[in-house]
Enzyme design. Structure first.
Site, PDB file in Angstrom:
ATOM      1  CD  GLN A  54      28.882  74.904  52.186  1.00 31.29           C
ATOM      2  OE1 GLN A  54      29.347  75.398  53.209  1.00 31.29           O
ATOM      3  NE2 GLN A  54      29.079  73.628  51.851  1.00 31.29           N
ATOM      4  CG  LEU A  99      28.906  69.999  54.729  1.00 30.89           C
ATOM      5  CD1 LEU A  99      28.275  71.057  55.619  1.00 30.89           C
ATOM      6  CD2 LEU A  99      28.727  68.619  55.331  1.00 30.89           C
ATOM      7  CD  GLU A 141      33.184  76.298  55.185  1.00 31.22           C
ATOM      8  OE1 GLU A 141      32.294  76.557  54.354  1.00 31.22           O
ATOM      9  OE2 GLU A 141      33.515  75.125  55.464  1.00 31.22           O
TER      10      GLU A 141
END
Lengths: 177, 174
Positions: A54, A99, A141
């Site tokens: 990310q 995010l 994740e």
């Protein structure tokens, strides 16, 4: 150590769709990066996890910390390097955001209970039994490490009367997610 | 400031309604925004945000031939379009049981008084014509807190054959 908040890649940035490589070297530079990654996770609004890709580093590293959520079983701050799901069972639908995907949340089915093998930031092997919200965070994740976003796993907006009811029953067979 | 319109459309369901409507709009340089399209009781329904740099009557004129050919009724309104500001629900209320008149009115009356702002509501009538089931799923924001809704739901009176469940939505952000 001076820590920095790193820039988060935002979809449709195609770099988020690439597979990350295992970490092989455990050194000061890795520790520094992990500190920055954690700082970045904590800077985001309500972020309970983050994956290295990310922030544009395509190595198999995730951080999860759901201890800020009340009444949820958790292991506190977790740094997982080269994580693998060794066992899993149950299947529950929950709502996720990311995010890397601003202004959107959606329903995703995840394993309810998982066993994860990983090494920590020093290369020491760890095994975790986890369930529910924390297990969901780890799976979210870990998906980033394989170039998958929660958008790739959305289930229908209709249905799902009971969010915590197992959908597929118990499945013990281990395989790659 | 972008020029947004809301198209509402309904008609007997048939294949390719979305393809034909969206093709006509694309040819007129329209940009589509958020939409809800679903089949309700054999009808296909569309609520569609359309960005178009012209007046509503031109858009109306563009849509008329294709809607006439598909026997669809439609309506176009200019709206204040606001993107990138989704509200996030923190509660979900599931209702299911024997279908009868008044379930929605009773449940939503109680919830509204206890501070629920509904963001999304979907319902279906399932079962058989002899024994119809009503199934409703509501998502919203508990403006006065979740406990206020839980307390209020105890007073819902839809009969013993209708169940109402509230669950909190804890959005995971990773």
């Amino acid at each position: 150590m001076i820590m920095a908040v790193l820039e988060i890649l935002v979809y449709p940035d195609q770099r988020l769709k690439q597979k990350s490589q295992p970490v092989e070297v455990f050194d000061e530079s890795l520790l520094h990066f992990i500190a920055d990654l954690e700082e970045t996770m904590r800077a985001g609004p309500g972020g309970v996890g983050i994956a290295a890709p990310q922030v544009g580093r395509f190595e198999r590293i995730i951080i999860v910390d759901v201890s800020c959520k009340p009444k949820i079983k958790n292991h506190g701050r977790l740094v997982m390097v080269n994580p693998e799901i060794a066992d899993k069972e149950g299947n529950v639908v929950g709502r996720e955001g990311c995010l890397s995907v601003p202004d959107y949340t959606g329903k995703v089915a995840r394993w309810d209970r998982i066993v994860v093998n990983a090494v920590d930031e020093f290369g020491k092997p760890q095994a975790y039994n986890m369930e529910g919200y924390e297990a969901r965070a780890v799976q979210h994740e870990m998906d980033h490490l394989d170039g998958l976003l929660f958008l790739d796993r959305l289930v229908s907006r209709r249905g799902s009367l009971f969010p915590r009811t197992p959908l597929r029953g118990v499945e013990k067979k281990a395989d790659a997610c | 400031m972008k020029n947004w319109f809301m198209l509402t459309l309904v008609g007997k369901d048939r294949p390719a309604i979305v393809a034909k409507i969206s093709s006509v709009l694309f040819q007129e340089n329209c940009n589509l925004g958020e939409a809800s399209m679903t089949r309700l009781g054999g009808n296909f329904t569309i609520m569609l945000m359309i960005q178009f740099d012209g007046p509503a009557d031109i858009l109306d004129h563009v849509l008329q031939p294709v809607c006439d050919s598909l026997k669809l009724r439609y309506h176009v309104d200019q709206i204040d379009g606001e993107l990138h500001h989704h509200l996030e629900p923190n509660v979900q209320i599931s209702v299911h049981g024997a279908d009868k008149a008044g379930i929605v009115a009773e449940v939503t009356r109680v919830l509204a008084a206890a501070g629920l702002d509904i963001l999304n509501l979907e319902s279906d009538v399932a079962g058989t014509s002899e024994n119809p089931l009503y199934i409703m799923n509501i998502e919203g924001v508990a403006e006065k807190g979740v406990e206020a809704l839980n307390q209020a739901l105890k007073s819902v009176d839809c009969g013993e054959d209708v169940e109402v469940h509230l669950s909190e939505i804890d959005i995971l952000r990773g």
